[in-house]
Design a protein around this motif. Structure first.
Motif, PDB file in Angstrom:
ATOM      1  N   HIS A  25       0.842  -1.186   0.000  1.00 52.89           N
ATOM      2  CA  HIS A  25       0.000   0.000   0.000  1.00 52.89           C
ATOM      3  C   HIS A  25       0.883   1.245   0.000  1.00 52.89           C
ATOM      4  O   HIS A  25       1.702   1.427   0.902  1.00 52.89           O
ATOM      5  N   THR A  26       0.732   2.080  -0.994  1.00 50.04           N
ATOM      6  CA  THR A  26       1.495   3.323  -1.051  1.00 50.04           C
ATOM      7  C   THR A  26       0.549   4.485  -1.316  1.00 50.04           C
ATOM      8  O   THR A  26      -0.513   4.317  -1.922  1.00 50.04           O
ATOM      9  N   SER A  27       0.958   5.643  -0.831  1.00 53.54           N
ATOM     10  CA  SER A  27       0.206   6.870  -1.083  1.00 53.54           C
ATOM     11  C   SER A  27       1.203   7.975  -1.346  1.00 53.54           C
ATOM     12  O   SER A  27       2.029   8.286  -0.486  1.00 53.54           O
ATOM     13  N   VAL A  28       1.149   8.562  -2.526  1.00 57.25           N
ATOM     14  CA  VAL A  28       2.100   9.612  -2.871  1.00 57.25           C
ATOM     15  C   VAL A  28       1.997  10.775  -1.903  1.00 57.25           C
ATOM     16  O   VAL A  28       2.991  11.290  -1.402  1.00 57.25           O
ATOM     17  N   ALA A  29       0.774  11.173  -1.575  1.00 56.99           N
ATOM     18  CA  ALA A  29       0.590  12.323  -0.692  1.00 56.99           C
ATOM     19  C   ALA A  29       1.148  12.034   0.701  1.00 56.99           C
ATOM     20  O   ALA A  29       1.904  12.826   1.263  1.00 56.99           O
ATOM     21  N   SER A  30       0.794  10.894   1.258  1.00 55.65           N
ATOM     22  CA  SER A  30       1.258  10.588   2.611  1.00 55.65           C
ATOM     23  C   SER A  30       2.751  10.320   2.629  1.00 55.65           C
ATOM     24  O   SER A  30       3.434  10.672   3.579  1.00 55.65           O
ATOM     25  N   PRO A  47       5.605   3.287   3.510  1.00 58.55           N
ATOM     26  CA  PRO A  47       4.736   2.114   3.454  1.00 58.55           C
ATOM     27  C   PRO A  47       5.188   1.055   4.454  1.00 58.55           C
ATOM     28  O   PRO A  47       6.350   0.990   4.840  1.00 58.55           O
ATOM     29  N   ASP A  57       5.255   9.634   5.568  1.00 56.24           N
ATOM     30  CA  ASP A  57       4.781   8.297   5.931  1.00 56.24           C
ATOM     31  C   ASP A  57       5.327   7.264   4.959  1.00 56.24           C
ATOM     32  O   ASP A  57       5.110   7.366   3.751  1.00 56.24           O
TER      33      ASP A  57
END
Length: 210
Positions: free
Chosen positions: A189-194, A201, A199
């Motif tokens: 799970h990755t999030s560019v913004a977070s 992964p 943050d």
């Protein structure tokens, strides 16, 4: 078991968290005393590879490595930066670091071992994934040459002498080594913004028996 003799990028494992775990069964008796036992002869290590992610390029490298291993399906090598040498972390491996065997005049093949000591107690850990080109052996205090006096199977951590060490001869070794592991998840799970906010992964990795 499917295993790829490839190391997880060492720059990404640097900064990760993890270490050995044991399984201990504890039974509390009616009188308050305990009985403790373990079904595991050897410890098992766990790590979080996500802690080492520092940029989106690192995340891309992680995803590529994860996909090439098919998630949990295939094992791989992992550099544990806190414990990857036969001797002290501050010094290069020497052929005198570890006593791995005593000759009997017949045996020519020996497994690499690393012995952990605390007071009177010791634990001998099998080393099955030495790093190629780092293994040094000694016999009766004298250094030996790979290819002339011995060979190394870098996929199993076993060394083979050209001639069996004589009875009572001390066999020593020094080396760097990796830990055989696999991903402990089938999801990344990755999030560019977070991620840009700091943050990383969560990428669990667990040691496997090989």
């Amino acid at each position: 078991m499917s295993f790829h003799e490839v190391r997880f990028p060492a720059n990404l494992s640097f900064g990760s968290v993890g270490g050995p775990e044991r399984r201990t069964e504890v039974v509390t008796l009616a009188n308050g005393f305990e009985e403790r036992n373990t079904p595991w002869e050897h410890s098992r290590r766990r790590y979080d590879a996500g802690i080492g992610m520092r940029s989106l390029d690192d995340v891309e490298t992680l995803i590529s490595f994860f996909e090439a291993r098919r998630g949990q399906l295939t094992g791989f090598r992992w550099k544990d930066w806190s414990d990857y040498k036969s001797g002290l972390p501050s010094k290069p491996p020497e052929y005198t670091d570890q006593i791995i065997a005593w000759g009997d005049g017949e045996t020519v093949e020996f497994p690499l071992l690393k012995t952990y000591r605390s007071g009177e107690e010791t634990y001998a850990r099998p080393i099955q994934k030495p790093v190629e080109g780092t293994v040094k052996l000694g016999l009766k205090g004298d250094p030996l040459s790979e290819g002339t006096h011995f060979t190394v199977d870098y996929t199993t951590g076993r060394v083979t002498f050209m001639t069996a060490p004589e009875t009572g001869a001390e066999v020593t070794a020094g080396y760097e080594f990796d830990v055989p592991v696999r991903f402990d998840t089938d999801r990344i799970h990755t999030s560019v913004a977070s991620f840009q906010a700091g943050d990383a992964p969560n990428v669990p990795v667990v040691e496997v028996r090989v």
